[in-house]
Design a protein around this motif. Structure first.
Motif, short mmCIF file in Angstrom:
data_model
loop_
_atom_site.label_atom_id
_atom_site.label_comp_id
_atom_site.label_asym_id
_atom_site.label_seq_id
_atom_site.Cartn_x
_atom_site.Cartn_y
_atom_site.Cartn_z
N UNK A 127 0.78 -1.20 0.06
CA UNK A 127 0.19 0.04 0.13
C UNK A 127 1.07 1.16 0.10
N UNK A 128 0.59 2.23 -0.87
CA UNK A 128 1.20 3.53 -0.89
C UNK A 128 1.51 4.28 0.52
N UNK A 129 0.56 4.13 1.33
CA UNK A 129 0.63 4.77 2.69
C UNK A 129 1.53 4.04 3.47
N UNK A 130 1.82 2.59 3.46
CA UNK A 130 2.98 1.93 4.10
C UNK A 130 4.37 2.38 3.70
N UNK A 131 4.41 2.61 2.20
CA UNK A 131 5.50 2.99 1.77
C UNK A 131 6.02 4.37 2.28
N UNK A 132 5.12 5.16 2.68
CA UNK A 132 5.32 6.50 2.89
C UNK A 132 5.71 6.62 4.61
N UNK A 133 4.85 5.74 5.25
CA UNK A 133 4.98 5.70 6.51
C UNK A 133 6.31 5.14 7.35
N UNK A 134 6.30 3.84 6.76
CA UNK A 134 7.67 2.92 7.25
C UNK A 134 8.37 2.47 6.09
N UNK A 135 9.17 3.06 5.50
CA UNK A 135 9.76 2.41 4.26
C UNK A 135 10.82 1.07 4.94
N UNK A 136 11.36 1.44 5.86
CA UNK A 136 12.45 0.26 6.39
C UNK A 136 11.49 -1.07 6.73
N UNK A 137 10.33 -0.92 7.22
CA UNK A 137 9.46 -2.22 7.76
C UNK A 137 9.09 -2.70 6.39
N UNK A 138 8.86 -1.90 5.26
CA UNK A 138 8.37 -2.41 4.05
C UNK A 138 9.51 -3.11 3.37
N UNK A 139 10.75 -2.82 3.49
CA UNK A 139 12.01 -3.12 2.88
C UNK A 139 12.21 -4.53 3.57
N UNK A 140 12.24 -4.83 4.68
CA UNK A 140 12.18 -6.03 5.51
C UNK A 140 11.19 -7.08 5.04
N UNK A 197 5.39 -11.91 -6.45
CA UNK A 197 5.50 -10.80 -7.50
C UNK A 197 5.10 -9.56 -6.57
N UNK A 198 6.07 -8.58 -6.54
CA UNK A 198 5.76 -7.27 -6.03
C UNK A 198 4.83 -6.46 -6.72
N UNK A 199 3.87 -5.72 -6.17
CA UNK A 199 3.17 -4.74 -6.69
C UNK A 199 3.18 -3.49 -5.68
N UNK A 200 3.28 -2.20 -6.58
CA UNK A 200 3.38 -0.87 -5.83
C UNK A 200 2.28 -0.12 -6.40
N UNK A 201 1.02 -0.55 -6.12
CA UNK A 201 0.04 0.50 -6.64
C UNK A 201 -0.01 1.80 -5.93
N UNK A 202 -0.42 2.96 -6.93
CA UNK A 202 -0.29 4.19 -6.25
C UNK A 202 -1.59 4.86 -5.69
N UNK A 203 -2.66 4.12 -5.83
CA UNK A 203 -3.91 4.33 -5.32
C UNK A 203 -4.98 3.24 -5.05
N UNK A 204 -6.36 3.42 -4.54
CA UNK A 204 -7.15 2.22 -4.46
C UNK A 204 -7.54 1.55 -5.71
N UNK A 205 -7.77 2.29 -6.78
CA UNK A 205 -8.11 1.72 -7.78
C UNK A 205 -6.94 0.57 -8.49
N UNK A 206 -5.45 0.95 -8.43
CA UNK A 206 -4.54 0.38 -8.91
C UNK A 206 -4.42 -0.90 -7.71
N UNK A 207 -4.69 -0.91 -6.47
CA UNK A 207 -4.72 -1.62 -5.52
C UNK A 207 -5.74 -2.67 -5.84
N UNK A 208 -6.71 -2.25 -6.16
CA UNK A 208 -7.92 -3.26 -6.48
C UNK A 208 -7.71 -4.02 -8.01
N UNK A 209 -7.19 -3.30 -8.85
CA UNK A 209 -6.85 -4.08 -10.14
C UNK A 209 -5.83 -5.06 -9.73
#
Length: 285
Positions: free
Chosen positions: A19-32, A44-56
């Motif tokens: 989720x993009x909020x997670x990437x902004x909030x705590x990038x270190x935990x996301x990396x781990x 397979x890693x997906x980095x959606x930019x918003x809810x629509x891409x998240x759902x897609x």
């Protein structure tokens, strides 16, 4: 030092949606979390930019098991997407909780490990726990608790008393403070509203009896039942169990997990027993 070995053929196939909020909030935990998952699975890693891409991204998961990296809102969004596909019963989710502490209350209540490493390992080798789901008549979902509080006040009143009126009120307050001592603080008035509440067709409360709040919690009863609690302004709460709860009355808002909904005049929530699966540590599943 030898290079790390790639995951074997028996490793799980995962779709990791960060989720993009997670990437902004705590990038270190996301990396781990990403490193642990990539080392132990075909991810397979997906980095959606918003809810629509998240759902897609979720809708195109194919045979991969989804792993959500984010907070309670991201988890709720993922379950809602599976529900819209009418596939929550056939899908299992994993959650790596990343976000502000206040936005991870649902994750903690469900038993998801709070550290990125432990949650990622659970996504790899945990056990599936089937959980109930509350579904309303507008296709909204509640994973944990639903609460209908009394209104906090008439909307828009702040705007009416803004500007010059606010300045005049401040001046009058200052004069009163200088001339008279401050009176003892009065207790805040108890807020209530009038709601008709039915549980499996049985009337629990009608419009002539005010209530302070109503809570509905899934997964508390046996056989796919929700616990319904009515909090009156005085006296003990009234509690029962039901499969379906209908609330109606004047416009009311409600809090479904971390999301605020409404205003609505009527809404029905129905329990779907074991409707979705969540990966949890083996001892907790």
């Amino acid at each position: 030092m030898s290079a790390a070995q790639p995951p074997g053929n028996g490793a799980p196939r995962l779709l990791v949606v960060i989720d993009p909020v997670a990437r902004r909030t705590d990038g270190e935990s996301v990396r781990i979390a990403r490193d642990v998952l990539s080392a132990g699975s075909h991810a397979k890693i997906c980095l959606p930019d918003g809810p629509e891409e998240f759902a897609r991204a979720l809708s195109r998961r194919g045979g991969r098991r989804p792993v959500v990296v984010g907070d309670d809102r991201a988890l709720r969004r993922a379950v809602a997407q599976l529900h819209r596909e009418r596939e929550p019963a056939g899908s299992t989710l994993s959650l790596i909780p990343v976000g502000a502490a206040a936005a991870l209350e649902l994750a903690r209540s469900l038993g998801v490990p709070t550290s990125a490493v432990a949650a990622a390992r659970t996504a790899l080798d945990g056990a599936v726990r089937r959980l109930d789901l509350l579904v309303d008549d507008s296709d909204g979902v509640v994973l944990g608790a639903l609460r209908i509080p009394a209104p906090s006040g008439a909307p828009g009143m702040e705007a009416v008393h803004s500007g010059v009126t606010a300045v005049w009120d401040t001046c009058r307050s200052l004069v009163r403070t200088l001339v008279h001592p401050a009176p003892a603080a009065l207790p805040a008035p108890l807020r209530t509203h009038r709601l008709r509440i039915e549980a499996d067709g049985v009337l629990l409360n009608d419009l002539d009896r005010p209530v302070e709040s109503v809570t509905v919690t899934s997964g508390c009863g046996d056989g796919g039942l929700a616990e319904v609690t009515i909090h009156p302004p005085d006296g003990d709460p009234v509690t029962t169990e039901a499969k379906a709860v209908t609330v109606s009355g004047s416009d009311f808002r409600y809090r479904a997990d971390i999301q605020v909904g409404g205003p609505v005049r009527t809404r029905t929530w129905t329990v779907r027993a074991g409707a979705w699966g969540l990966m949890l540590p083996v001892a907790d599943a």
